[in-house]
Scaffold this active site. Structure first.
Site, mmCIF file in Angstrom:
data_model
loop_
_atom_site.group_PDB
_atom_site.id
_atom_site.type_symbol
_atom_site.label_atom_id
_atom_site.label_comp_id
_atom_site.label_asym_id
_atom_site.label_seq_id
_atom_site.Cartn_x
_atom_site.Cartn_y
_atom_site.Cartn_z
ATOM 1 N N LEU A 85 30.443 45.641 51.094
ATOM 2 C CA LEU A 85 30.002 46.916 51.660
ATOM 3 C C LEU A 85 28.488 46.933 51.772
ATOM 4 O O LEU A 85 27.782 46.369 50.936
ATOM 5 C CB LEU A 85 30.451 48.090 50.779
ATOM 6 C CG LEU A 85 31.942 48.360 50.651
ATOM 7 C CD1 LEU A 85 32.175 49.508 49.671
ATOM 8 C CD2 LEU A 85 32.564 48.683 51.993
ATOM 9 N N LYS A 117 32.634 53.926 42.288
ATOM 10 C CA LYS A 117 32.416 52.489 42.437
ATOM 11 C C LYS A 117 32.508 51.840 41.052
ATOM 12 O O LYS A 117 31.563 51.866 40.271
ATOM 13 C CB LYS A 117 31.056 52.215 43.080
ATOM 14 C CG LYS A 117 30.831 50.747 43.429
ATOM 15 C CD LYS A 117 29.519 50.566 44.169
ATOM 16 C CE LYS A 117 29.300 49.112 44.540
ATOM 17 N NZ LYS A 117 29.175 48.247 43.346
#
Length: 370
Positions: A85, A117
């Site tokens: 990402l 996350k």
């Protein structure tokens, strides 16, 4: 007066440094710099490559994910690549991503899925006809390592699922909880006291749950992994053959829950970048309330058709971004510097610190070999 290196030379230096740190982080689970320092190196390299497109190189770390798998385990080719990402380091970068999404969708209404996350190790877990047949690390995104026997020891992960499609690939994050890390760390430190007393060099002590979890997952003996109490959060599907058609990301998470896979309860659906930012800021403040480590939040476009419109860059989806929390720093007092001498005469200095909580653990000692 020292001259600044030319852009070409600086790019070469950065590529070499980042490749080395990728290998340390992904390959040997022994990072030498913090995530924040790594992000600064990567950002400088991306900026220079943007300013000097004539120096572009397909082998640059900016064009790849992670590091090539090393030879401890058998290689596994991912049928669907495990991409990384892009990062947003602050509010302005998160809002800029939101603007790019809105522009790419011509102003269509967008719903976002916000996830914590998890600071762990990305994993792909493959089921065929309802049976767990393979688990692989992300590696470089194309080829990972086969860690099936070790992943099978994780409690809460189903080994068999009923009424499953022909192929079901589950992707998620394997991590070590704070409690499991503190237990492992205390056991290792107690063992080291005994080793030093007997004139033997101390063993390395993991500095945080991420390193401890990654090292535990990559043990050659799965019995050791089983003792480390690893956990899993599943967060998306990979390859699916014979399954239903999905129209949204949140419906895939519901599908995973249906089969008994652990899905993080803090995942939230939101309708604006303002509310997404509030989610990120809230969990930055509350991160240590959790029984596991997080280092940011992940924001994804929920609608799968909109994802198709947005597409990918060479290394990451345009429909998702990782909002990174700033690094934690703490001040403490150096109480003493001690020396341990191993059987071979090797001298290892280490610092005795006033205990301080940082990065998910209480630090009381630190090696000084660097």
């Amino acid at each position: 007066m020292a001259r600044n290196p030319s852009p070409k030379k600086r790019i070469e230096e950065l590529r070499a440094q980042i490749s080395h740190h990728n290998e340390q982080y992904y390959g040997t689970d022994a990072p030498e710099i913090s995530d924040a320092e790594y992000d600064l190196l990567m950002r400088e390299l991306r900026d220079l490559e943007t300013q000097h497109p004539e120096l572009a190189d397909e082998q640059s770390p900016t064009e790849s994910v992670g590091a090539a798998a090393i030879t401890t385990f058998d290689p596994v080719v991912h049928r669907v690549p495990m991409t990384s990402l892009d990062n947003a380091m602050d509010e302005s970068e998160l809002r800029a991503w939101g603007e790019r999404v809105a522009k790419g969708l011509d102003g269509q209404p967008v719903r976002f899925v916000c996830e914590l996350k998890i600071d762990g190790l990305a994993i792909s877990i493959r089921y065929e006809n309802g049976r767990l047949v393979q688990a692989a690390t992300r590696g470089d995104g194309k080829v990972g390592e086969d860690v099936t026997a070790n992943v099978a020891t994780i409690r809460g992960l189903p080994s068999v699922i009923k009424d499953a499609p022909e192929v079901l690939e589950v992707r998620g994050e394997i991590y070590m909880s704070t409690a499991a890390f503190q237990k492992m760390k205390a056991e290792r430190e107690a063992e080291n006291l005994e080793r030093v007393a007997n004139g033997r060099a101390p063993l390395s002590v993991p500095v945080n749950p991420r390193n401890a979890g990654a090292g535990s997952l990559r043990q050659k003996d799965s019995a050791i992994t089983a003792q480390r109490d690893l956990s899993l959060w599943s967060y998306q599907l990979g390859e699916v053959v014979g399954g239903p058609e999905f129209t949204s990301h949140h419906s895939t998470l519901e599908y995973l829950q249906k089969y008994g896979f652990p899905v993080n309860p803090e995942i939230t659906m939101l309708d604006s970048i303002d509310s997404v930012l509030q989610f990120c800021q809230t969990w930055q403040e509350r991160r240590h309330e959790l029984p596991y480590e997080i280092d940011g939040a992940v924001v994804k476009v929920d609608d799968l058709a909109q994802r198709e419109l947005l597409g990918f860059t060479s290394r990451a989806p345009r429909w998702a971004i990782a909002f990174k929390f700033p690094p934690e720093e703490r001040h403490t007092i150096l109480q003493d510097i001690q020396i341990s001498v191993g059987r071979t005469g090797r001298v290892t200095p280490f610092a005795v610190l006033e205990p301080v909580f940082v990065g998910g653990s209480t630090v009381g000692m630190a090696t000084l070999h660097n």
